[in-house]
Enzyme design. Structure first.
Site, mmCIF file in Angstrom:
data_model
loop_
_atom_site.group_PDB
_atom_site.id
_atom_site.type_symbol
_atom_site.label_atom_id
_atom_site.label_comp_id
_atom_site.label_asym_id
_atom_site.label_seq_id
_atom_site.Cartn_x
_atom_site.Cartn_y
_atom_site.Cartn_z
ATOM 1 N N ILE A 1 -29.989 3.661 0.041
ATOM 2 C CA ILE A 1 -28.309 3.529 0.733
ATOM 3 C C ILE A 1 -27.396 2.849 -0.485
ATOM 4 O O ILE A 1 -26.305 3.155 -0.482
ATOM 5 C CB ILE A 1 -28.585 2.816 1.810
ATOM 6 C CG1 ILE A 1 -27.377 2.886 2.838
ATOM 7 C CG2 ILE A 1 -29.009 1.278 1.691
ATOM 8 C CD1 ILE A 1 -27.151 4.319 3.289
ATOM 9 N N ALA A 2 -28.219 2.096 -1.380
ATOM 10 C CA ALA A 2 -27.458 1.471 -2.427
ATOM 11 C C ALA A 2 -26.966 2.675 -3.450
ATOM 12 O O ALA A 2 -25.623 2.547 -3.878
ATOM 13 C CB ALA A 2 -28.238 0.491 -3.293
ATOM 14 N N SER B 1 -31.162 -6.412 -8.512
ATOM 15 C CA SER B 1 -32.544 -5.794 -8.270
ATOM 16 C C SER B 1 -33.376 -7.093 -8.284
ATOM 17 O O SER B 1 -33.367 -8.276 -8.846
ATOM 18 C CB SER B 1 -33.081 -4.662 -8.706
ATOM 19 O OG SER B 1 -34.327 -4.313 -7.937
ATOM 20 N N ARG B 2 -34.678 -7.104 -7.782
ATOM 21 C CA ARG B 2 -35.825 -8.047 -7.711
ATOM 22 C C ARG B 2 -36.441 -7.992 -9.357
ATOM 23 O O ARG B 2 -37.196 -9.031 -9.688
ATOM 24 C CB ARG B 2 -36.862 -7.845 -6.718
ATOM 25 C CG ARG B 2 -36.586 -8.052 -5.286
ATOM 26 C CD ARG B 2 -36.212 -9.596 -5.329
ATOM 27 N NE ARG B 2 -35.975 -10.111 -3.992
ATOM 28 C CZ ARG B 2 -35.367 -10.994 -3.352
ATOM 29 N NH1 ARG B 2 -34.932 -12.099 -4.357
ATOM 30 N NH2 ARG B 2 -35.385 -11.363 -2.274
ATOM 31 N N TYR C 1 -31.347 -11.833 -6.927
ATOM 32 C CA TYR C 1 -30.227 -11.783 -6.099
ATOM 33 C C TYR C 1 -29.349 -13.366 -6.560
ATOM 34 O O TYR C 1 -28.137 -13.205 -6.156
ATOM 35 C CB TYR C 1 -30.723 -11.659 -4.619
ATOM 36 C CG TYR C 1 -31.421 -10.259 -4.345
ATOM 37 C CD1 TYR C 1 -31.417 -9.399 -5.175
ATOM 38 C CD2 TYR C 1 -32.148 -10.299 -3.179
ATOM 39 C CE1 TYR C 1 -31.992 -8.155 -4.786
ATOM 40 C CE2 TYR C 1 -32.838 -9.096 -2.952
ATOM 41 C CZ TYR C 1 -32.504 -8.067 -3.863
ATOM 42 O OH TYR C 1 -33.443 -7.089 -3.565
ATOM 43 N N HIS D 1 -31.681 -9.104 5.485
ATOM 44 C CA HIS D 1 -30.282 -9.245 5.506
ATOM 45 C C HIS D 1 -29.899 -10.637 5.794
ATOM 46 O O HIS D 1 -29.011 -10.950 5.224
ATOM 47 C CB HIS D 1 -29.767 -8.367 6.605
ATOM 48 C CG HIS D 1 -29.785 -6.738 6.073
ATOM 49 N ND1 HIS D 1 -29.289 -5.919 7.100
ATOM 50 C CD2 HIS D 1 -30.022 -6.236 4.980
ATOM 51 C CE1 HIS D 1 -29.353 -4.764 6.500
ATOM 52 N NE2 HIS D 1 -29.830 -4.956 5.386
ATOM 53 N N LYS E 1 -26.020 -1.973 7.943
ATOM 54 C CA LYS E 1 -26.279 -2.172 9.336
ATOM 55 C C LYS E 1 -27.899 -1.827 9.275
ATOM 56 O O LYS E 1 -28.408 -1.277 8.220
ATOM 57 C CB LYS E 1 -25.635 -0.993 10.465
ATOM 58 C CG LYS E 1 -25.920 0.423 9.827
ATOM 59 C CD LYS E 1 -27.393 1.034 10.328
ATOM 60 C CE LYS E 1 -27.581 2.108 9.802
ATOM 61 N NZ LYS E 1 -28.897 2.688 10.074
ATOM 62 N N ASP F 1 -32.475 1.093 13.138
ATOM 63 C CA ASP F 1 -32.208 2.094 12.300
ATOM 64 C C ASP F 1 -31.522 3.159 12.590
ATOM 65 O O ASP F 1 -30.324 3.775 12.080
ATOM 66 C CB ASP F 1 -33.444 2.826 11.609
ATOM 67 C CG ASP F 1 -33.314 3.396 10.447
ATOM 68 O OD1 ASP F 1 -32.999 2.664 9.263
ATOM 69 O OD2 ASP F 1 -33.245 4.721 10.257
#
Length: 328
Positions: free
Chosen positions: A14-15, A35-36, A57, A78, A96, A177
């Protein structure tokens, strides 16, 4: 704030869609991605043209150059990710479903108010022209009094216990979802219901499909269906005493809406402009709000997001379903 500097937290599917739209949106500056791991962030930043890349983050949240952060991490993350950004003084747009439950969202909204920061759920449907046209028809009396709303959304996904969609610790399941879209339509137009009646097919602590009926004062109803395991029409209808509004397949992003009068005559149709990515409307709305100093969007108000979270909480209460490690 002629230019709005964006940070993107998370580099998943989605990013990538959001960043592609962000790159094409007027007034948006691709400031930083995180990112991680730093290599993933650097690859993502190079792909879309972000100025900076961070391997945590926390580093992105601390970057005072950023005007607003888009959060695209798994749903179970989130709450912590939004709180991190708000505590660091960043405005936030969060994908969302915005949290796992209403209690988490209430914490977020309280902190955003305390810090004087903008916060919005990334519910792109509410920002798109075709959806706003449907609401205009309603508010102008074109369909009379609303009696019934129906919407469903399915997306067949083969069961895989490794996928985030089927993992309780990731906030998986069809409700958060998929079914969040039909519920958002109902709550946006009718508000919070007086009664919720629901049933779900549960497997390994995850809802694979559900049927939800919402009852409102005056014998007004809404029905919402969502599923990972069966095909549905993925359309929506808003039925009034004088006319109905129809949304085609993939109602939340179809880009087209039509009006049919009570006698069955086709009255009007409206479509989004061609060649504009749907995410661009959401991005533009955030940028407009920031330029105008708004703490929330009138198109995606906090009260509406909270109403949907409370409906979903009630559904899960009826099913006896809690997420693994859920913070309340």
């Amino acid at each position: 704030m002629d230019k709005i500097k964006w940070g993107v937290l998370g580099t998943g599917r989605i990013a990538n869609k959001f960043a592609a739209a962000l790159r094409e949106t007027d007034g948006a500056v691709l400031c930083a991605a995180a990112s991680r791991t730093l290599p993933k962030a650097e690859d993502f930043a190079a792909k879309y043209g972000f100025e900076k890349a961070y391997g945590s983050y926390e580093e992105l949240a601390a970057d005072s150059d950023i005007d607003v952060v888009y959060i695209a991490t798994p749903m179970a993350s989130h709450y912590a990710d939004v709180m991190l950004c708000l505590n660091a003084g960043r405005n936030v747009l969060c994908e969302k479903s915005v949290t796992l439950n209403a209690s988490q969202l209430e914490d977020i909204l309280a902190l955003a108010r305390e810090r004087g920061l903008f916060f919005m759920e990334a519910m792109w449907m509410k920002c798109r022209p075709f959806y706003l046209k449907a609401k205009e028809w309603i508010s102008s009396g074109r369909i009379g009094d609303i009696r019934y709303i129906k919407a469903d959304f399915s997306n067949f996904v083969p069961y895989s216990p490794e996928s985030r969609l089927f993992r309780s610790d990731c906030g998986g399941g069809a409700l958060l979802d998929l079914t969040v879209y039909p519920l958002t339509m109902a709550a946006d137009i009718l508000g919070g219901p007086e009664t919720v009646l629901s049933a779900a097919n549960i497997r390994e602590g995850i809802d694979l499909s559900e049927s939800i009926i919402l009852r409102y004062p005056g014998d007004v109803y809404a029905s919402a269906y969502g599923s990972f395991e069966m095909p549905l029409r993925n359309n929506a209808v808003i039925s009034g005493t004088d006319a109905l509004i129809g949304f085609g397949d993939w109602f939340h992003c179809s880009g087209k809406v039509y009006l049919i009068e009570r006698d069955g005559n086709f009255a009007e149709e409206f479509s989004d402009p061609e060649g504009v990515d749907g995410y661009s409307y959401e991005i533009a709305e955030v940028q407009r709000c920031l330029r105008e100093g708004l703490a929330e969007s009138p198109l995606v108000p906090h009260s509406g997001t909270l109403a949907v979270m409370r409906i979903m909480d009630e559904c899960r209460r009826q099913w006896g379903l809690a997420f693994s490690g859920e913070m309340v």
